[in-house]
Design a protein around this motif. Structure first.
Motif, mmCIF file in Angstrom:
data_model
loop_
_atom_site.group_PDB
_atom_site.id
_atom_site.type_symbol
_atom_site.label_atom_id
_atom_site.label_comp_id
_atom_site.label_asym_id
_atom_site.label_seq_id
_atom_site.Cartn_x
_atom_site.Cartn_y
_atom_site.Cartn_z
ATOM 1 N N TRP A 197 0.828 -1.202 0.000
ATOM 2 C CA TRP A 197 0.000 0.000 0.000
ATOM 3 C C TRP A 197 0.869 1.263 0.000
ATOM 4 O O TRP A 197 0.602 2.195 -0.746
ATOM 5 C CB TRP A 197 -0.898 0.008 1.241
ATOM 6 N N LEU A 198 1.877 1.265 0.842
ATOM 7 C CA LEU A 198 2.716 2.468 0.931
ATOM 8 C C LEU A 198 4.068 2.130 1.541
ATOM 9 O O LEU A 198 4.231 1.130 2.234
ATOM 10 C CB LEU A 198 2.034 3.559 1.760
ATOM 11 N N ALA A 199 5.026 2.994 1.248
ATOM 12 C CA ALA A 199 6.342 2.950 1.882
ATOM 13 C C ALA A 199 6.714 4.395 2.187
ATOM 14 O O ALA A 199 6.854 5.213 1.280
ATOM 15 C CB ALA A 199 7.378 2.311 0.968
ATOM 16 N N THR A 200 6.832 4.697 3.465
ATOM 17 C CA THR A 200 7.111 6.064 3.903
ATOM 18 C C THR A 200 8.485 6.128 4.550
ATOM 19 O O THR A 200 8.841 5.286 5.372
ATOM 20 C CB THR A 200 6.045 6.546 4.907
ATOM 21 N N VAL A 201 9.253 7.145 4.174
ATOM 22 C CA VAL A 201 10.577 7.392 4.731
ATOM 23 C C VAL A 201 10.462 8.582 5.681
ATOM 24 O O VAL A 201 10.043 9.663 5.270
ATOM 25 C CB VAL A 201 11.598 7.690 3.623
ATOM 26 N N GLN A 223 19.819 9.038 11.087
ATOM 27 C CA GLN A 223 19.113 7.887 10.532
ATOM 28 C C GLN A 223 17.755 8.314 9.963
ATOM 29 O O GLN A 223 17.165 9.307 10.392
ATOM 30 C CB GLN A 223 18.854 6.840 11.622
ATOM 31 N N LEU A 224 17.280 7.532 8.996
ATOM 32 C CA LEU A 224 15.914 7.645 8.510
ATOM 33 C C LEU A 224 15.216 6.305 8.765
ATOM 34 O O LEU A 224 15.871 5.262 8.824
ATOM 35 C CB LEU A 224 15.874 7.955 7.010
ATOM 36 N N GLU A 225 13.918 6.349 8.916
ATOM 37 C CA GLU A 225 13.134 5.137 9.138
ATOM 38 C C GLU A 225 12.204 4.891 7.950
ATOM 39 O O GLU A 225 11.585 5.825 7.434
ATOM 40 C CB GLU A 225 12.304 5.243 10.421
ATOM 41 N N VAL A 226 12.116 3.638 7.534
ATOM 42 C CA VAL A 226 11.220 3.224 6.456
ATOM 43 C C VAL A 226 10.061 2.442 7.067
ATOM 44 O O VAL A 226 10.278 1.534 7.875
ATOM 45 C CB VAL A 226 11.947 2.326 5.434
ATOM 46 N N THR A 227 8.851 2.792 6.674
ATOM 47 C CA THR A 227 7.664 2.048 7.097
ATOM 48 C C THR A 227 6.979 1.499 5.859
ATOM 49 O O THR A 227 6.574 2.260 4.981
ATOM 50 C CB THR A 227 6.682 2.947 7.867
#
Length: 303
Positions: A197-201, A223-227
């Motif tokens: 559905w989605l990938a958010t950084v 750091q960045l986080e990927v969801t």
């Protein structure tokens, strides 16, 4: 220290300009003010301020898009201090980054000015886009696209309910969005996801007007986080969105998160993308999109 206000008159469908007129009547210290004329103008104004080489407090009067431009232009500068007076619809920037609610608070900061070096995310390498809060592909970008083009947002802002626009279009887009396949490369590992559905950084926890999409994101950890949200029925996706405001959506097995300094996405079909809730074009099929923490930081006013 110089003080500069940058006002986006269209933020909050005009609410920002009204807020500025009321706020400006309480300002009792020397300052400059600029009203933006179009998208990108805030970036140009801050870029010019950076060349003055004087310590300057820049206060943005607008929403997330305005503050993204200001932070992006200030990246790499050590003499610019950035803060906001939230005056947009979602105001996710103000949930994490420094913001003032009254002119007296600015006077307090000027008495003892301090700054905090802050990360900023970067999409692309040769042609880069910087984002303060988040960048995403898929469902969230499609929702942002619909919200920004809708008159519903305009009328909800008129009655002080602009934040509902995102939720309304979450439901509408739920029935029209086509899921996609996603490949994520991170630290030499390759992860494949179906029915995405989605990938958010994320650089900070919030997006979409207060949704805590990435609860553990920090703006100064490099750091960045990927969801990634995948393999959910439409009905269950709606249930998951109901838990995002508290951050408890991360307990669902269909919600996967990574952390890193640099990674890439590849999708199997063209998918819309956003930066800080603004449209950022289409991610082409099979073409890698790079995300990283920019080498340039910006300095937020430490309140």
């Amino acid at each position: 220290m110089d003080i500069v206000f940058i006002i986006n008159p269209t933020a909050g469908n005009g609410a920002a300009l009204k807020k500025w007129r009321k706020f400006s009547g309480t300002v009792d210290f020397p300052h400059e003010q600029f009203v933006t004329r179009s998208s990108g103008h805030a970036f140009q104004l801050v870029d010019q301020l950076k060349r003055r080489e004087r310590e300057t407090l820049v206060v943005g009067f607008g929403g997330d898009g305005t503050m993204r431009e200001i932070a992006a232009a200030a990246a790499g500068s050590r003499q610019l201090f950035i803060a906001s007076v939230p005056a947009g619809s979602g105001n996710d920037f103000a949930r994490t980054f420094s913001c003032f609610s009254a002119a007296q608070e600015i006077s307090g900061f000027l008495a003892s000015p301090k700054g905090k070096l802050t990360d900023i995310g970067q999409v692309g390498v040769e042609i880069e886009q910087l984002f303060a809060s988040s960048s995403g592909i898929g469902f969230d970008a499609a929702v942002a696209h619909a919200v920004n083009r809708s008159r519903v947002k305009y009328w909800l802002n008129k009655v002080g309910l602009g934040k509902l626009a995102y939720l309304i279009f979450v439901v509408i887009t739920l029935f029209t969005f086509k899921k996609f396949r996603l490949t994520v490369e991170l630290d030499g590992a390759v992860h494949h996801f179906e029915d995405v559905w989605l990938a958010t950084v994320s650089n900070q926890p919030y997006f979409g007007g207060g949704m805590k999409i990435s609860p553990h994101s920090s703006v100064d950890d490099g750091q960045l986080e990927v969801t990634v949200v995948h393999r959910l029925s439409r009905l269950k996706l709606l249930a998951v969105f109901g838990t995002v405001f508290s951050g408890s959506h991360t307990k669902f097995p269909e919600v996967v998160q990574f952390s890193g300094k640099h990674f890439s996405f590849a999708v199997d079909r063209p998918v819309p993308r956003h930066v800080d809730g603004d449209e950022a074009g289409i991610t082409d099929a099979q073409k890698k999109v790079d995300f990283r923490v920019s080498a340039k930081q910006w300095r937020q006013a430490k309140l």
